[in-house]
Design a protein around this motif. Structure first.
Motif, PDB file in Angstrom:
ATOM      1  N   LEU A   1     -20.447  -3.624  63.686  1.00  0.00           N
ATOM      2  CA  LEU A   1     -20.414  -4.422  64.663  1.00  0.00           C
ATOM      3  C   LEU A   1     -20.117  -5.803  64.419  1.00  0.00           C
ATOM      4  O   LEU A   1     -20.901  -6.382  63.810  1.00  0.00           O
ATOM      5  N   PHE A   2     -18.844  -6.541  64.555  1.00  0.00           N
ATOM      6  CA  PHE A   2     -18.649  -7.842  63.877  1.00  0.00           C
ATOM      7  C   PHE A   2     -18.548  -8.746  65.246  1.00  0.00           C
ATOM      8  O   PHE A   2     -17.547  -8.499  66.075  1.00  0.00           O
ATOM      9  N   LEU A   3     -19.344  -9.845  64.975  1.00  0.00           N
ATOM     10  CA  LEU A   3     -19.328 -10.839  66.137  1.00  0.00           C
ATOM     11  C   LEU A   3     -18.807 -12.115  65.410  1.00  0.00           C
ATOM     12  O   LEU A   3     -19.511 -12.856  64.632  1.00  0.00           O
ATOM     13  N   ASP A   4     -17.355 -12.231  65.578  1.00  0.00           N
ATOM     14  CA  ASP A   4     -16.853 -13.431  64.995  1.00  0.00           C
ATOM     15  C   ASP A   4     -17.138 -14.597  65.799  1.00  0.00           C
ATOM     16  O   ASP A   4     -17.293 -14.546  67.399  1.00  0.00           O
ATOM     17  N   GLU A   5     -17.128 -15.844  65.299  1.00  0.00           N
ATOM     18  CA  GLU A   5     -17.493 -17.051  66.063  1.00  0.00           C
ATOM     19  C   GLU A   5     -18.789 -16.816  66.625  1.00  0.00           C
ATOM     20  O   GLU A   5     -18.880 -17.073  67.947  1.00  0.00           O
ATOM     21  N   THR A   6     -19.821 -16.259  66.012  1.00  0.00           N
ATOM     22  CA  THR A   6     -20.859 -15.892  66.593  1.00  0.00           C
ATOM     23  C   THR A   6     -21.745 -17.139  67.497  1.00  0.00           C
ATOM     24  O   THR A   6     -22.201 -16.707  68.806  1.00  0.00           O
ATOM     25  N   PRO A   7     -21.751 -18.174  67.390  1.00  0.00           N
ATOM     26  CA  PRO A   7     -22.375 -19.457  68.158  1.00  0.00           C
ATOM     27  C   PRO A   7     -21.659 -19.696  69.412  1.00  0.00           C
ATOM     28  O   PRO A   7     -22.157 -20.141  70.412  1.00  0.00           O
ATOM     29  N   GLU A   8     -20.429 -19.085  69.771  1.00  0.00           N
ATOM     30  CA  GLU A   8     -19.673 -18.917  70.766  1.00  0.00           C
ATOM     31  C   GLU A   8     -20.168 -17.947  71.953  1.00  0.00           C
ATOM     32  O   GLU A   8     -19.705 -18.039  73.117  1.00  0.00           O
TER      33      GLU A   8
ATOM     34  N   ILE B   1     -22.485  -7.654  61.740  1.00  0.00           N
ATOM     35  CA  ILE B   1     -21.972  -8.694  60.666  1.00  0.00           C
ATOM     36  C   ILE B   1     -21.816  -9.871  61.597  1.00  0.00           C
ATOM     37  O   ILE B   1     -20.916  -9.770  62.576  1.00  0.00           O
ATOM     38  N   LEU B   2     -22.289 -11.222  61.490  1.00  0.00           N
ATOM     39  CA  LEU B   2     -22.280 -12.229  62.089  1.00  0.00           C
ATOM     40  C   LEU B   2     -21.337 -13.336  61.165  1.00  0.00           C
ATOM     41  O   LEU B   2     -21.692 -13.490  60.077  1.00  0.00           O
ATOM     42  N   ALA B   3     -20.481 -13.952  61.859  1.00  0.00           N
ATOM     43  CA  ALA B   3     -19.641 -15.184  61.136  1.00  0.00           C
ATOM     44  C   ALA B   3     -19.665 -16.240  62.039  1.00  0.00           C
ATOM     45  O   ALA B   3     -19.459 -16.314  63.299  1.00  0.00           O
ATOM     46  N   ALA B   4     -19.849 -17.437  61.324  1.00  0.00           N
ATOM     47  CA  ALA B   4     -19.964 -18.763  61.934  1.00  0.00           C
ATOM     48  C   ALA B   4     -19.340 -19.707  61.050  1.00  0.00           C
ATOM     49  O   ALA B   4     -19.353 -19.873  59.939  1.00  0.00           O
ATOM     50  N   ASN B   5     -18.652 -20.834  61.911  1.00  0.00           N
ATOM     51  CA  ASN B   5     -18.257 -22.101  61.181  1.00  0.00           C
ATOM     52  C   ASN B   5     -19.568 -22.916  60.896  1.00  0.00           C
ATOM     53  O   ASN B   5     -20.690 -22.769  61.535  1.00  0.00           O
ATOM     54  N   PRO B   6     -19.632 -23.945  59.883  1.00  0.00           N
ATOM     55  CA  PRO B   6     -20.980 -24.498  59.608  1.00  0.00           C
ATOM     56  C   PRO B   6     -21.241 -25.655  60.761  1.00  0.00           C
ATOM     57  O   PRO B   6     -22.280 -26.152  60.709  1.00  0.00           O
ATOM     58  N   CYS B   7     -20.081 -25.898  61.595  1.00  0.00           N
ATOM     59  CA  CYS B   7     -20.274 -26.982  62.690  1.00  0.00           C
ATOM     60  C   CYS B   7     -19.408 -26.597  63.631  1.00  0.00           C
ATOM     61  O   CYS B   7     -18.370 -25.824  63.401  1.00  0.00           O
TER      62      CYS B   7
ATOM     63  N   CYS C   1     -16.784 -28.416  64.469  1.00  0.00           N
ATOM     64  CA  CYS C   1     -15.181 -28.767  64.219  1.00  0.00           C
ATOM     65  C   CYS C   1     -14.975 -27.784  62.861  1.00  0.00           C
ATOM     66  O   CYS C   1     -13.880 -27.704  62.413  1.00  0.00           O
ATOM     67  N   GLY C   2     -16.032 -27.310  62.370  1.00  0.00           N
ATOM     68  CA  GLY C   2     -15.841 -26.513  60.899  1.00  0.00           C
ATOM     69  C   GLY C   2     -15.748 -27.251  59.695  1.00  0.00           C
ATOM     70  O   GLY C   2     -15.434 -26.750  58.686  1.00  0.00           O
ATOM     71  N   HIS C   3     -15.864 -28.564  59.746  1.00  0.00           N
ATOM     72  CA  HIS C   3     -15.613 -29.407  58.334  1.00  0.00           C
ATOM     73  C   HIS C   3     -16.979 -29.633  57.760  1.00  0.00           C
ATOM     74  O   HIS C   3     -16.869 -30.575  56.827  1.00  0.00           O
ATOM     75  N   ASN C   4     -18.222 -29.314  58.264  1.00  0.00           N
ATOM     76  CA  ASN C   4     -19.486 -29.883  57.560  1.00  0.00           C
ATOM     77  C   ASN C   4     -19.648 -28.887  56.239  1.00  0.00           C
ATOM     78  O   ASN C   4     -20.628 -28.099  56.360  1.00  0.00           O
ATOM     79  N   VAL C   5     -18.748 -29.155  55.441  1.00  0.00           N
ATOM     80  CA  VAL C   5     -19.037 -28.387  54.158  1.00  0.00           C
ATOM     81  C   VAL C   5     -19.100 -29.456  53.174  1.00  0.00           C
ATOM     82  O   VAL C   5     -18.506 -30.615  53.083  1.00  0.00           O
ATOM     83  N   GLY C   6     -19.835 -29.166  51.956  1.00  0.00           N
ATOM     84  CA  GLY C   6     -19.868 -30.063  50.991  1.00  0.00           C
ATOM     85  C   GLY C   6     -20.589 -31.261  51.280  1.00  0.00           C
ATOM     86  O   GLY C   6     -21.602 -31.361  51.687  1.00  0.00           O
TER      87      GLY C   6
ATOM     88  N   HIS D   1     -27.087  -3.050  55.294  1.00  0.00           N
ATOM     89  CA  HIS D   1     -27.773  -4.139  55.711  1.00  0.00           C
ATOM     90  C   HIS D   1     -27.022  -4.908  56.475  1.00  0.00           C
ATOM     91  O   HIS D   1     -25.869  -4.921  56.673  1.00  0.00           O
ATOM     92  N   HIS D   2     -27.557  -5.766  57.350  1.00  0.00           N
ATOM     93  CA  HIS D   2     -27.017  -6.801  58.334  1.00  0.00           C
ATOM     94  C   HIS D   2     -26.499  -7.932  57.182  1.00  0.00           C
ATOM     95  O   HIS D   2     -27.262  -8.199  56.336  1.00  0.00           O
ATOM     96  N   LEU D   3     -25.558  -8.693  58.016  1.00  0.00           N
ATOM     97  CA  LEU D   3     -24.788  -9.630  57.008  1.00  0.00           C
ATOM     98  C   LEU D   3     -24.473 -10.915  57.923  1.00  0.00           C
ATOM     99  O   LEU D   3     -23.881 -10.499  59.197  1.00  0.00           O
ATOM    100  N   LEU D   4     -24.579 -12.109  57.445  1.00  0.00           N
ATOM    101  CA  LEU D   4     -24.379 -13.420  58.185  1.00  0.00           C
ATOM    102  C   LEU D   4     -23.171 -14.060  57.224  1.00  0.00           C
ATOM    103  O   LEU D   4     -23.802 -14.397  56.065  1.00  0.00           O
ATOM    104  N   LEU D   5     -22.116 -14.290  57.526  1.00  0.00           N
ATOM    105  CA  LEU D   5     -21.210 -15.241  56.787  1.00  0.00           C
ATOM    106  C   LEU D   5     -21.108 -16.493  57.520  1.00  0.00           C
ATOM    107  O   LEU D   5     -20.647 -16.630  58.466  1.00  0.00           O
ATOM    108  N   LYS D   6     -21.519 -17.722  56.719  1.00  0.00           N
ATOM    109  CA  LYS D   6     -21.324 -19.012  57.232  1.00  0.00           C
ATOM    110  C   LYS D   6     -20.074 -19.656  56.405  1.00  0.00           C
ATOM    111  O   LYS D   6     -20.113 -19.513  54.961  1.00  0.00           O
ATOM    112  N   GLY D   7     -19.027 -20.389  56.761  1.00  0.00           N
ATOM    113  CA  GLY D   7     -18.136 -20.982  56.071  1.00  0.00           C
ATOM    114  C   GLY D   7     -17.124 -21.770  56.860  1.00  0.00           C
ATOM    115  O   GLY D   7     -16.916 -21.441  58.010  1.00  0.00           O
ATOM    116  N   PRO D   8     -16.375 -22.555  56.537  1.00  0.00           N
ATOM    117  CA  PRO D   8     -15.504 -23.082  57.068  1.00  0.00           C
ATOM    118  C   PRO D   8     -14.160 -22.381  57.594  1.00  0.00           C
ATOM    119  O   PRO D   8     -13.982 -21.270  56.912  1.00  0.00           O
ATOM    120  N   PRO D   9     -13.223 -22.755  58.403  1.00  0.00           N
ATOM    121  CA  PRO D   9     -12.195 -21.930  58.960  1.00  0.00           C
ATOM    122  C   PRO D   9     -11.376 -21.882  57.734  1.00  0.00           C
ATOM    123  O   PRO D   9     -11.063 -22.346  56.974  1.00  0.00           O
TER     124      PRO D   9
END
Length: 515
Positions: free
Chosen positions: A307-314, A350-356, A358-363, A218-226
């Protein structure tokens, strides 16, 4: 004999085509004419061949030599035809005996040395399929060529060796001295650290998502802070994937052969490949392309792997959206003015992305200074159709200090890989009649037909779809993930728990679209 014919192979994409190399010597002023839709690098072969033949102790006829590469409508590129053209020209001049059951592959150096060429594996495979079992290749390509079953390989270091095999007078031949081995710098070998799932502290949900992805393809999306471990998780997916079977290994090795790195292929590649292009990579480098006959890109080099795309929104949105068609079909066809090439591209994304940004839009997001517009623009590059093709969406939280100082070592890759292999065996047995390998390959006809689940189990999915929260594609992908969860648990079919778990991993896409 003023006419002779030998054989070589032209590659268009990963597919090889048998080429008739015809040579004709006529009573006219000395010239070397090359026909058959050659590219510029192939046109340069005329001078390489003259020098190589001369420095091997023979000479081309001082008349007009016409070489035709047939079929003429097929585009041809590269230096792999050098040897076949030289043999055809010398055979037409009656300086060596005629041979009609052999395919010749190899680039000629000016001194007569046979140099390594790319794509030997698919070229030899094409020769075998065309009915030619005897192939002459450069010495450096010998081990790679011998990977094709049924091929009788003759490996030569120089043109003089080939000419001697074809009856040339050995007393007139000049043997090219062997190339001295490259001296490696005397450096102290550093211990190699092997990536393993045991390196990941905490992240129980992320580890589970990775295991599900490995088990079902399966394909996978990982979202989380730096710093939460998204990249560590992605880089360890290949450590829990089973080794490639013979067919997949042959496909992957053939693509690697086209790439022609520093070291030639010596055995079939059994480890699933891992590609991680930078976010500044162009569409041609990721999808494939280039002038003339298109070359394979990262998605083809990741075939049967990751195939891993880090910082996908970039990444550029056009590049990301171009992945949608290969994700569905498992291949990519590249159209150019001179040629059309098709490459396999069945990879796990596999896609990896920060929540925003700046990366601090968590909690509660108290540390985040991004505006809602900036957050929408950031995730706007991840289009709904692309996210809809991702089976598993997971949020990776920050790691806490007590998780770093764990007393019990996490499961290692070997233990997880054993479970993944058991799940893959169940899928292989169930899907073998349909020519499929993993649950991710199942289509709607199978999911809602042969393997249709009881309506009582899918009532929650039906309700989500009727409310507009789930597309038909998402519906099928949840069912695929549920089947993988059932395989990991060793049950014959998914239960309500498996479907609820699979549905849970789809919620993140809506969160992105509504951010």
């Amino acid at each position: 004999m003023a006419y002779a014919k030998t054989y070589s192979v032209a590659l268009v994409g990963i597919n090889g085509h048998l080429i008739e190399v015809e040579a004709d010597i006529s009573q006219a002023l000395p010239a070397f004419v090359l026909l058959g839709l050659p590219d510029s690098s192939l046109n340069e072969a005329k001078d390489r061949i003259r020098s190589a033949v001369k420095n091997s102790g023979m000479s081309l006829a001082q008349r007009k030599i016409t070489v035709n590469l047939s079929p003429a409508t097929l585009p041809k590129r590269g230096s792999a035809f050098d040897l076949a053209m030289a043999i055809a020209a010398l055979t037409a001049d009656q300086k060596i005996r005629h041979i009609s059951d052999t395919v010749f592959l190899g680039e000629l150096g000016l001194d007569g040395r046979l140099r390594r060429i790319p794509g030997v594996l698919p070229s030899v495979k094409a020769a075998i399929e065309a009915g030619f079992s005897h192939v002459v290749v450069p010495e450096e390509n010998a081990q790679e060529a011998q990977l094709i079953p049924g091929a009788h390989i003759t490996a030569c270091r120089s043109l003089a060796q080939v000419l001697a095999l074809l009856g040339a007078d050995p007393t007139t031949l000049k043997e090219t001295p062997p190339t001295p081995p490259k001296e490696r710098p005397n450096t102290t070998e550093k211990p190699q650290l092997t990536a393993d799932m045991a390196d990941i502290a905490g992240q129980a949900e992320g580890r589970l998502a990775l295991e599900i992805a490995a088990a079902g393809g399966h394909h996978l999306l990982l979202k989380g802070p730096p710093g939460s471990g998204k990249t560590m998780l992605a880089e360890r997916l290949t450590t829990i994937l089973p080794p490639l079977d013979d067919i997949s290994a042959m496909e992957v090795t053939a693509i690697h052969s086209l790439d022609m790195g520093e070291q030639p292929c010596q055995e079939l590649i059994r480890t699933p490949p891992f590609q991680a292009p930078h976010h500044t990579a162009s569409a041609a480098s990721i999808l494939g392309g280039g002038s003339g006959i298109p070359r394979p890109g990262s998605i083809s080099k990741a075939h049967r792997g990751v195939l891993f795309l880090d910082e996908t929104p970039e990444f550029k949105r056009t590049v990301l959206d171009a992945l949608r068609q290969p994700l569905e079909s498992g291949e990519i066809t590249l159209h150019r003015a001179t040629a059309t090439a098709t490459y396999p591209a069945r990879f796990q994304l596999i896609l990896a992305a920060n929540p925003c940004p700046c990366g601090h839009n968590v909690g509660q997001g108290l540390e985040c200074r991004c505006t809602s517009k900036e957050r929408r623009n950031y995730f706007g590059k991840l289009s709904g159709p692309l996210l809809d093709r991702i089976d598993i969406h997971i949020t990776i939280p920050k790691v806490l200090s007590h998780e770093l100082d764990h007393h019990q070592k996490p499961e290692d890759s070997a233990t997880i890989c054993a479970r993944v292999q058991q799940a893959r065996n169940l899928q292989k047995e169930r899907l073998a009649p349909y020519g499929l390998l993993t649950n991710a390959d199942m289509n709607g006809q199978l999911l809602r037909g042969t393997f249709k689940l009881n309506t009582r189990l899918t009532s929650g999915l039906n309700r989500a779809m009727d409310q507009g929260n789930l597309s038909a594609r998402g519906y099928d992908r949840i069912l695929r993930t549920a089947w993988t969860l059932a395989d990991l648990d060793g049950t014959s079919s998914p239960t309500t728990h498996h479907i609820d778990t699979a549905l849970y991993f789809r919620h993140l896409s809506q969160e992105h679209l509504n951010a």
